[in-house]
Design a protein around this motif. Structure first.
Motif, PDB file in Angstrom:
ATOM      1  N   LEU A   6       0.967  -1.217  -0.161  1.00 59.93           N
ATOM      2  CA  LEU A   6       0.647   0.013   0.176  1.00 59.93           C
ATOM      3  C   LEU A   6       1.419   0.929  -0.452  1.00 59.93           C
ATOM      4  O   LEU A   6       0.198   2.140  -0.602  1.00 59.93           O
ATOM      5  CB  LEU A   6      -1.214   0.030   0.778  1.00 59.93           C
ATOM      6  CG  LEU A   6      -2.096   1.264   1.377  1.00 59.93           C
ATOM      7  CD1 LEU A   6      -2.971   0.507   0.053  1.00 59.93           C
ATOM      8  CD2 LEU A   6      -2.604   1.069   2.629  1.00 59.93           C
ATOM      9  N   PHE A   7       1.578   1.032   1.031  1.00 63.53           N
ATOM     10  CA  PHE A   7       2.918   2.095   0.964  1.00 63.53           C
ATOM     11  C   PHE A   7       3.449   2.393  -0.372  1.00 63.53           C
ATOM     12  O   PHE A   7       3.761   4.004  -0.669  1.00 63.53           O
ATOM     13  CB  PHE A   7       3.467   1.986   1.620  1.00 63.53           C
ATOM     14  CG  PHE A   7       4.942   3.577   1.319  1.00 63.53           C
ATOM     15  CD1 PHE A   7       4.718   4.592   2.232  1.00 63.53           C
ATOM     16  CD2 PHE A   7       6.155   2.934   0.667  1.00 63.53           C
ATOM     17  CE1 PHE A   7       5.952   5.756   1.965  1.00 63.53           C
ATOM     18  CE2 PHE A   7       7.614   3.733   1.122  1.00 63.53           C
ATOM     19  CZ  PHE A   7       7.147   4.848   1.272  1.00 63.53           C
ATOM     20  N   GLY A  40      -2.684  11.560  -2.791  1.00 66.08           N
ATOM     21  CA  GLY A  40      -1.590  10.876  -2.389  1.00 66.08           C
ATOM     22  C   GLY A  40      -1.783  10.897  -1.306  1.00 66.08           C
ATOM     23  O   GLY A  40      -1.344  10.460  -0.097  1.00 66.08           O
ATOM     24  N   LEU A  41      -0.677  12.077  -0.838  1.00 67.03           N
ATOM     25  CA  LEU A  41      -0.905  13.133   0.107  1.00 67.03           C
ATOM     26  C   LEU A  41      -2.132  12.710   1.681  1.00 67.03           C
ATOM     27  O   LEU A  41      -1.711  11.923   2.723  1.00 67.03           O
ATOM     28  CB  LEU A  41       0.005  14.233   0.564  1.00 67.03           C
ATOM     29  CG  LEU A  41       1.059  14.602  -0.001  1.00 67.03           C
ATOM     30  CD1 LEU A  41       1.423  16.642  -0.594  1.00 67.03           C
ATOM     31  CD2 LEU A  41       2.276  13.996   0.355  1.00 67.03           C
ATOM     32  N   ILE A  46      -4.024   9.143   6.548  1.00 67.62           N
ATOM     33  CA  ILE A  46      -5.182   8.438   6.534  1.00 67.62           C
ATOM     34  C   ILE A  46      -4.301   6.917   6.875  1.00 67.62           C
ATOM     35  O   ILE A  46      -4.888   5.982   8.032  1.00 67.62           O
ATOM     36  CB  ILE A  46      -5.947   8.102   5.282  1.00 67.62           C
ATOM     37  CG1 ILE A  46      -6.778   9.214   5.081  1.00 67.62           C
ATOM     38  CG2 ILE A  46      -7.462   6.772   5.823  1.00 67.62           C
ATOM     39  CD1 ILE A  46      -8.036   9.857   4.592  1.00 67.62           C
ATOM     40  N   THR A  47      -3.549   6.778   6.347  1.00 68.93           N
ATOM     41  CA  THR A  47      -2.854   5.973   5.991  1.00 68.93           C
ATOM     42  C   THR A  47      -2.314   5.514   7.410  1.00 68.93           C
ATOM     43  O   THR A  47      -1.738   4.104   7.918  1.00 68.93           O
ATOM     44  CB  THR A  47      -1.944   4.386   5.213  1.00 68.93           C
ATOM     45  OG1 THR A  47      -1.060   5.675   4.605  1.00 68.93           O
ATOM     46  CG2 THR A  47      -2.775   3.884   3.962  1.00 68.93           C
ATOM     47  N   PRO A  51      -6.340  10.240  10.135  1.00 68.16           N
ATOM     48  CA  PRO A  51      -7.761  10.581   9.011  1.00 68.16           C
ATOM     49  C   PRO A  51      -8.339  12.395   9.096  1.00 68.16           C
ATOM     50  O   PRO A  51      -8.724  12.255   7.869  1.00 68.16           O
ATOM     51  CB  PRO A  51      -8.998   9.083   9.849  1.00 68.16           C
ATOM     52  CG  PRO A  51      -8.375   9.417  11.546  1.00 68.16           C
ATOM     53  CD  PRO A  51      -6.899   9.580  11.221  1.00 68.16           C
ATOM     54  N   PHE A  52      -8.119  12.714  10.140  1.00 68.70           N
ATOM     55  CA  PHE A  52      -8.582  13.920  10.077  1.00 68.70           C
ATOM     56  C   PHE A  52      -8.176  15.384   9.508  1.00 68.70           C
ATOM     57  O   PHE A  52      -8.323  16.485   8.507  1.00 68.70           O
ATOM     58  CB  PHE A  52      -8.859  14.805  11.858  1.00 68.70           C
ATOM     59  CG  PHE A  52      -8.961  16.280  11.868  1.00 68.70           C
ATOM     60  CD1 PHE A  52     -10.428  15.986  11.404  1.00 68.70           C
ATOM     61  CD2 PHE A  52      -8.273  17.279  11.739  1.00 68.70           C
ATOM     62  CE1 PHE A  52     -11.119  17.702  11.535  1.00 68.70           C
ATOM     63  CE2 PHE A  52      -8.758  18.186  11.846  1.00 68.70           C
ATOM     64  CZ  PHE A  52      -9.895  18.659  11.557  1.00 68.70           C
ATOM     65  N   LEU A  53      -6.593  14.743   9.362  1.00 66.74           N
ATOM     66  CA  LEU A  53      -5.798  15.874   8.302  1.00 66.74           C
ATOM     67  C   LEU A  53      -6.089  14.637   7.423  1.00 66.74           C
ATOM     68  O   LEU A  53      -5.653  16.133   6.287  1.00 66.74           O
ATOM     69  CB  LEU A  53      -4.248  15.516   9.142  1.00 66.74           C
ATOM     70  CG  LEU A  53      -3.257  16.326   8.352  1.00 66.74           C
ATOM     71  CD1 LEU A  53      -3.349  17.395   8.786  1.00 66.74           C
ATOM     72  CD2 LEU A  53      -1.238  15.615   8.431  1.00 66.74           C
ATOM     73  N   GLY A  54      -6.007  13.674   6.810  1.00 64.40           N
ATOM     74  CA  GLY A  54      -6.284  13.945   5.543  1.00 64.40           C
ATOM     75  C   GLY A  54      -7.421  14.056   4.626  1.00 64.40           C
ATOM     76  O   GLY A  54      -7.388  14.459   3.462  1.00 64.40           O
ATOM     77  N   MET A  55      -8.410  13.745   5.288  1.00 59.07           N
ATOM     78  CA  MET A  55      -9.359  14.598   5.378  1.00 59.07           C
ATOM     79  C   MET A  55      -9.850  15.884   5.094  1.00 59.07           C
ATOM     80  O   MET A  55     -10.018  16.590   3.746  1.00 59.07           O
ATOM     81  CB  MET A  55     -11.482  14.018   6.148  1.00 59.07           C
ATOM     82  CG  MET A  55     -11.145  12.950   5.781  1.00 59.07           C
ATOM     83  SD  MET A  55     -11.797  11.532   4.389  1.00 59.07           S
ATOM     84  CE  MET A  55     -12.690  12.965   4.153  1.00 59.07           C
TER      85      MET A  55
END
Length: 245
Positions: A6-7, A40-41, A46-47, A51-55
Motif C-alpha cells: 500500500l505504501f 496521494g498525500l 489516513i494510512t 484521518p482528520f488530516l487526510g480529510m
C-alpha cells in the motif's frame, strides 16, 4: 504498521504526478497533477493514522483550492502556453544555481535532524482535534474565520462597480436607435442583388436604387467604392444577349 504494498502504491500516486509537473506544458495538466499529489498525500495521512488530516487535505486543498485554480484556468483559457523565451539574460542559469543551492541546504538540514521515538501514543483522532480547536484554540479559529469573511467581502467591494443609472433594457436600446435614425434591422450586405457580390459595390433596394450605407465607410474614405448604377444599367440594357439573361 503500514502495509509495504500500500505504501508503494501511494508513493507512486504521489511521486509520479509530482515529477510530471516538471515536464507538463499546459496549465490544466499541471493543475491535475497537483490534484493527484494532494490525493496521494491525503491517502498517506489516513494510512498513518491521521484521518482528520487526510480529510482536511482532500476537502480544503483538493476540493476547494484546486477546484478554484481549475475554474480560473477555464476562464483564462486552457490552450494558452507559457512563453519559453527568456526575458532576462541568464535567468535559466540563475534558476539552476538557486535550485541547486536550495537542494543542498535542504539536504544538510534534513541530515542533521534526529527523530526521537516516543512510547506515548500520539492522539490524532478527529474528536481530540475537535476538542483542541473549539476549546483551547476557539479564539484563534474565530479570528481566522473573521479574517476570511472580511477578505471575501473586501474582494467583492473592490470588484463591484456601482451603477449610476438603471440598466437599460433591450427594448429601450432598440427604440432609441430607431429614434436616432438607425435601421431597425441589420444593415444590408454590399453587392448588387443576384448579379454582383463585391464589397465595394452598394446593394440595390427593391426599386433598383443603390443603398449607400451598405458599403463600409472605410472604403468610402479610401475612394475604393463603385457605383451601383452602372450595374443596374447593364441589367436593363436591351442590347444584351439572350444567353446573358
Amino acid at each position: 504498521m503500514v502495509n509495504p504494498v500500500l505504501f508503494w502504491i501511494i508513493a507512486a500516486i504521489t511521486v509520479i504526478p509530482a515529477f510530471s509537473l516538471l515536464f507538463a506544458r499546459k496549465a490544466v495538466h499541471v493543475a491535475m497533477s497537483i490534484v493527484l499529489v494532494m490525493v496521494g498525500l491525503a491517502a498517506a495521512y489516513i494510512t498513518l493514522g491521521a484521518p482528520f488530516l487526510g480529510m482536511v487535505q482532500i476537502v480544503v486543498y483538493t476540493g476547494a483550492v484546486m477546484m478554484l485554480f481549475l475554474f480560473v484556468l477555464m476562464l483564462v483559457g486552457v490552450d494558452q502556453r507559457e512563453d519559453l523565451k527568456e526575458t532576462i539574460k541568464g535567468q535559466r542559469w540563475i534558476g539552476l544555481f538557486t535550485a541547486a543551492g536550495l537542494g543542498a541546504f535542504l539536504v544538510s538540514v534534513v541530515g542533521r535532524v534526529t527523530v526521537a521515538v516516543s512510547d506515548t501514543p500520539v492522539q490524532g483522532d478527529p474528536d481530540v482535534v475537535a476538542v483542541l480547536l473549539f476549546e483551547k484554540y476557539v479564539l484563534v479559529i474565530e479570528v481566522l474565520g473573521f479574517l476570511l469573511i472580511t477578505a471575501a467581502v473586501g474582494a467583492l467591494v473592490l470588484t463591484h462597480t456601482p451603477r449610476l443609472k438603471p440598466r437599460r433594457t433591450q427594448l429601450e436600446v432598440q427604440r432609441d436607435r430607431v429614434l436616432a435614425g438607425a435601421d431597425p434591422v441589420n444593415k444590408p450586405m454590399p453587392g448588387v442583388y443576384a448579379r454582383h457580390n463585391a464589397l465595394d459595390v452598394p446593394a440595390l433596394d427593391p426599386e433598383g436604387q443603390p443603398i449607400d450605407h451598405s458599403v463600409s465607410r472605410v472604403l468610402k474614405i479610401r475612394n475604393q467604392t463603385q457605383e451601383g448604377v452602372e450595374f443596374r444599367a447593364a441589367l436593363e440594357d436591351p442590347s444584351r444577349k439572350e444567353g446573358d439573361r
